[in-house]
Write an enzyme that holds these catalytic residues in place. Structure first.
Site, PDB file in Angstrom:
ATOM      1  N   PHE A   1      -7.513   8.023  -1.705  1.00 56.59           N
ATOM      2  CA  PHE A   1      -6.378   8.085  -2.638  1.00 56.59           C
ATOM      3  C   PHE A   1      -5.105   7.465  -2.068  1.00 56.59           C
ATOM      4  O   PHE A   1      -4.034   7.628  -2.639  1.00 56.59           O
ATOM      5  CB  PHE A   1      -6.109   9.547  -3.026  1.00 56.59           C
ATOM      6  N   LEU A   2      -5.220   6.790  -0.912  1.00 53.59           N
ATOM      7  CA  LEU A   2      -3.998   6.264  -0.291  1.00 53.59           C
ATOM      8  C   LEU A   2      -3.309   5.249  -1.185  1.00 53.59           C
ATOM      9  O   LEU A   2      -3.937   4.617  -2.037  1.00 53.59           O
ATOM     10  CB  LEU A   2      -4.329   5.629   1.062  1.00 53.59           C
TER      11      LEU A   2
ATOM     12  N   GLY B   1       0.478  -3.046 -11.352  1.00 52.64           N
ATOM     13  CA  GLY B   1      -0.438  -4.075 -10.852  1.00 52.64           C
ATOM     14  C   GLY B   1      -1.171  -3.521  -9.651  1.00 52.64           C
ATOM     15  O   GLY B   1      -1.371  -2.305  -9.557  1.00 52.64           O
TER      16      GLY B   1
ATOM     17  N   VAL C   1      -8.218  -0.079   3.133  1.00 49.43           N
ATOM     18  CA  VAL C   1      -8.799   1.260   3.260  1.00 49.43           C
ATOM     19  C   VAL C   1      -9.548   1.400   4.586  1.00 49.43           C
ATOM     20  O   VAL C   1      -9.420   2.405   5.289  1.00 49.43           O
ATOM     21  CB  VAL C   1      -9.721   1.560   2.050  1.00 49.43           C
TER      22      VAL C   1
ATOM     23  N   GLY D   1       9.170   0.038 -16.143  1.00 52.13           N
ATOM     24  CA  GLY D   1       9.271  -1.245 -15.462  1.00 52.13           C
ATOM     25  C   GLY D   1       8.476  -2.310 -16.179  1.00 52.13           C
ATOM     26  O   GLY D   1       8.167  -2.169 -17.369  1.00 52.13           O
TER      27      GLY D   1
ATOM     28  N   CYS E   1      -5.808  -1.619  -7.439  1.00 55.10           N
ATOM     29  CA  CYS E   1      -6.538  -0.435  -7.906  1.00 55.10           C
ATOM     30  C   CYS E   1      -6.359  -0.134  -9.389  1.00 55.10           C
ATOM     31  O   CYS E   1      -7.356  -0.086 -10.123  1.00 55.10           O
ATOM     32  CB  CYS E   1      -6.128   0.780  -7.078  1.00 55.10           C
TER      33      CYS E   1
ATOM     34  N   PHE F   1       5.675   8.866 -11.376  1.00 61.48           N
ATOM     35  CA  PHE F   1       5.079   7.848 -12.260  1.00 61.48           C
ATOM     36  C   PHE F   1       5.745   7.818 -13.626  1.00 61.48           C
ATOM     37  O   PHE F   1       5.100   7.578 -14.632  1.00 61.48           O
ATOM     38  CB  PHE F   1       3.552   8.034 -12.365  1.00 61.48           C
TER      39      PHE F   1
ATOM     40  N   ARG G   1      -2.609  -8.677  -5.414  1.00 69.49           N
ATOM     41  CA  ARG G   1      -3.688  -8.543  -6.405  1.00 69.49           C
ATOM     42  C   ARG G   1      -3.148  -7.952  -7.712  1.00 69.49           C
ATOM     43  O   ARG G   1      -2.529  -6.900  -7.704  1.00 69.49           O
ATOM     44  CB  ARG G   1      -4.828  -7.695  -5.828  1.00 69.49           C
TER      45      ARG G   1
HETATM   46  N1  NAD Z   1      -6.154  -0.759  -1.383  1.00 74.36           N
HETATM   47  C1  NAD Z   1      -5.908   0.440  -1.868  1.00 74.36           C
HETATM   48  O1  NAD Z   1      -4.753   0.849  -2.059  1.00 74.36           O
HETATM   49  C2  NAD Z   1      -7.039   1.381  -2.188  1.00 74.36           C
HETATM   50  C3  NAD Z   1      -6.768   2.748  -2.344  1.00 74.36           C
HETATM   51  C4  NAD Z   1      -7.820   3.603  -2.641  1.00 74.36           C
HETATM   52  C5  NAD Z   1      -9.101   3.086  -2.816  1.00 74.36           C
HETATM   53  N2  NAD Z   1      -9.325   1.754  -2.688  1.00 74.36           N
HETATM   54  C6  NAD Z   1     -10.698   1.248  -2.846  1.00 74.36           C
HETATM   55  O2  NAD Z   1     -11.237   1.022  -1.553  1.00 74.36           O
HETATM   56  C7  NAD Z   1     -12.086  -0.135  -1.570  1.00 74.36           C
HETATM   57  C8  NAD Z   1     -11.595  -1.147  -0.550  1.00 74.36           C
HETATM   58  O3  NAD Z   1     -10.326  -1.597  -0.960  1.00 74.36           O
HETATM   59  P1  NAD Z   1      -9.403  -2.463   0.005  1.00 74.36           P
HETATM   60  O4  NAD Z   1      -8.117  -2.631  -0.698  1.00 74.36           O
HETATM   61  O5  NAD Z   1      -9.431  -1.890   1.368  1.00 74.36           O
HETATM   62  O6  NAD Z   1     -10.213  -3.859   0.004  1.00 74.36           O
HETATM   63  P2  NAD Z   1      -9.960  -5.120   0.939  1.00 74.36           P
HETATM   64  O7  NAD Z   1     -10.339  -6.297   0.120  1.00 74.36           O
HETATM   65  O8  NAD Z   1      -8.611  -5.054   1.545  1.00 74.36           O
HETATM   66  O9  NAD Z   1     -11.006  -4.938   2.121  1.00 74.36           O
HETATM   67  C9  NAD Z   1     -12.381  -5.008   1.946  1.00 74.36           C
HETATM   68  C10 NAD Z   1     -12.982  -5.576   3.234  1.00 74.36           C
HETATM   69  O10 NAD Z   1     -14.400  -5.440   3.161  1.00 74.36           O
HETATM   70  C11 NAD Z   1     -14.984  -6.591   3.780  1.00 74.36           C
HETATM   71  N3  NAD Z   1     -16.377  -6.702   3.360  1.00 74.36           N
HETATM   72  C12 NAD Z   1     -16.861  -7.035   2.129  1.00 74.36           C
HETATM   73  N4  NAD Z   1     -18.203  -6.931   2.124  1.00 74.36           N
HETATM   74  C13 NAD Z   1     -18.564  -6.508   3.359  1.00 74.36           C
HETATM   75  C14 NAD Z   1     -19.811  -6.181   3.969  1.00 74.36           C
HETATM   76  N5  NAD Z   1     -20.959  -6.255   3.290  1.00 74.36           N
HETATM   77  N6  NAD Z   1     -19.818  -5.777   5.253  1.00 74.36           N
HETATM   78  C15 NAD Z   1     -18.655  -5.677   5.941  1.00 74.36           C
HETATM   79  N7  NAD Z   1     -17.448  -5.950   5.419  1.00 74.36           N
HETATM   80  C16 NAD Z   1     -17.411  -6.364   4.153  1.00 74.36           C
HETATM   81  C17 NAD Z   1     -14.080  -7.724   3.338  1.00 74.36           C
HETATM   82  O11 NAD Z   1     -14.233  -8.845   4.191  1.00 74.36           O
HETATM   83  C18 NAD Z   1     -12.705  -7.064   3.433  1.00 74.36           C
HETATM   84  O12 NAD Z   1     -12.138  -7.242   4.717  1.00 74.36           O
HETATM   85  C19 NAD Z   1     -12.096  -0.624  -3.015  1.00 74.36           C
HETATM   86  O13 NAD Z   1     -13.183  -0.053  -3.688  1.00 74.36           O
HETATM   87  C20 NAD Z   1     -10.791  -0.066  -3.559  1.00 74.36           C
HETATM   88  O14 NAD Z   1     -10.855   0.126  -4.954  1.00 74.36           O
HETATM   89  C21 NAD Z   1      -8.330   0.889  -2.352  1.00 74.36           C
END
Ligand code: NAD
Length: 431
Positions: A148-149, A253, A12, A249, A256, A245, A324
């Protein structure tokens, strides 16, 4: 144009960095992970997301990467919190990284707006604002701006969003955050912080419910002789339902859906409400991953011990290296428990999976994985698996048995080649 600090350079955070820079803003992206920042500073991208490396490179002059929170926080008018909020053992979201990001705010006279993009339980924004006020940071504005990506199409999802949700209890803050998205052609939903937080959970829980629903329909199709792909098509043409959706399947997973459904269940439970529906959504999903084992047993004479099973795909969906909560993890674990010899191939996700499942054999190519296999399971519908020369696959497998966990292969074509084919909730074509 504004200067944005992005805290957390993960999926994100990096997509926000690239897309906000594309919209003309300057970005300071900060992560505590020194290796990630080293790679980014040297022009690399530590995760795989189509187009991301190019978009970062294109806007590189407006982007700085750092591990220094003081420098990063001071630089940004808006501080976007994009840290991970993984599930804790209780099923609640683990907010330790959110609090760490808040704790890292340096004492500062400047005006900032803290924008939470991470998915956080309803009430988190109120708790953060109370903490800011208690620490004398009343000058810091607060907004919930959930993301929402979808991984695999994240840039498209950001730049052509269905909507942007901006939650702020101060309308002036909502206007400021909404203005950052000027350039996107989509509705902006401005609301209070709690409702914005809930919109994100409600969306993911609804989508997961749709998946578990169609998976249960698929399971009933299997025992009644109906075909779920036709059923889903017929359902999806109803505009009240829509076609998305509804692909049956072997379960959802990813980083999110599983954690957000479970967190919403806990949010409700912690507030004294028993969210019955979500309990079933979670259970159906868990069982769905395991149904493959029953199918394999039926086709392989009820005994998997010593059988070589090839898993095609490990990531939770195609076009990402993210493993994940991937269905492959449960599947590989169950197969190992049955005594099967598991050999897997994935174009991107094998390095991560090797750490998690060291006993699985990892093949150099799909054909290597299939060589001598007693059965193969399509776990992730990567295009390269759909494009395999399946006539050649039949030559190298010991038993030509295919379990199509995503209903993505050409069933009739495979049966025509002499395979035993089983999809999810589909009628097996006759040759
Ligand atoms: N991945 C998705 O598809 C997606 C989509 C929508 C929302 N989200 C939400 O967005 C959030 C992030 O998800 P993600 O998949 O990008 O996670 P991610 O694990 O890929 O990235 C999180 C990053 O934050 C860093 N980090 C942790 N604590 C930190 C701090 N105190 N200071 C600086 N950096 C720090 C970590 O080192 C990591 O690089 C989550 O809450 C997730 O639910 C994710």
């Amino acid at each position: 144009m504004s200067t944005l600090t992005v805290v957390g350079a993960g999926y994100v955070g990096l997509v926000t960095t690239a897309c906000m820079a594309e919209l003309g803003h300057s970005i300071v992206a900060m992560d505590l992970d020194e290796e990630k920042i080293r790679v980014l500073s040297e022009g690399g991208v530590p995760i795989y997301e189509p187009g991301l490396a190019d978009l970062i490179a294109k806007n590189r002059e407006r982007i700085q990467f750092t591990t220094d929170p003081v420098f990063a926080y001071r630089a940004g008018e808006f501080i976007f919190i994009c840290v991970d909020t993984p599930p804790s053992h209780s099923g609640d979201a683990d907010l330790s990284r959110i609090w760490q990001a808040v704790d890292n705010l340096p004492p500062d006279e400047g005006e900032h707006v803290l924008v939470t993009k991470s998915t956080v339980p309803v009430g988190t924004g109120a708790a953060v604002q109370a903490e800011l006020a208690a620490r004398g940071y009343a000058h810091i504005g607060y907004s919930s701006n959930p993301e929402f990506l979808r991984e695999g199409s994240a840039l498209q999802d950001f730049m052509f969003a269905d909507r942007v949700v901006v939650g702020a209890d101060d309308p002036a803050v909502a206007d400021q955050v909404a203005a950052l998205y000027r350039g996107l052609d989509c509705p902006v939903v401005k609301t209070d912080v709690a409702s914005a937080e809930m919109i994100k959970y409600a969306c993911n829980a609804f989508l997961a419910t749709k998946i578990s629903f169609i998976n249960e329909i698929a399971n009933v199709c299997e025992v009644t002789g109906a075909d779920v792909s036709v059923v889903a098509h017929g359902m999806g043409l109803d505009h009240r339902i829509g076609p998305h959706f509804l692909q049956a399947g072997i379960g959802y997973g990813g980083s999110c859906f599983p954690k957000d459904v479970s967190a919403l269940k806990q949010i409700a439970g912690n507030s004294g409400y028993h969210f019955q529906l979500l309990g079933a959504v979670i259970e159906v999903n868990e069982l769905q991953k395991r149904r493959v084992i029953g199918k394999l047993k039926r086709l392989l004479g009820n005994e998997l011990r010593g059988k070589r099973v090839a898993l095609l795909g490990l990531s939770f969906k195609p076009n990402t290296d993210d493993i994940r909560q991937a269905s492959s993890i449960v599947l590989a674990g169950r197969l190992e428990a049955e005594g099967a010899q598991v050999v897997a191939y994935d174009p991107l996700a094998m390095p991560q999976m090797q750490k998690l499942l060291p006993r699985v054999a990892y093949a150099a190519s799909p054909m290597d994985a299939l060589q001598g296999a007693d059965a193969c399971v399509l776990v992730t519908e990567w295009q390269e698996f759909l494009d395999l020369d399946w006539a050649q696959v039949k030559e190298v497998m010991r038993e030509p048995i295919v379990i199509d966990g995503r209903n993505a292969l050409d069933a009739a074509g495979l049966v025509g080649l002499g395979f035993t084919y089983e999809g999810v909730g589909t009628r097996t074509p006759r040759s």
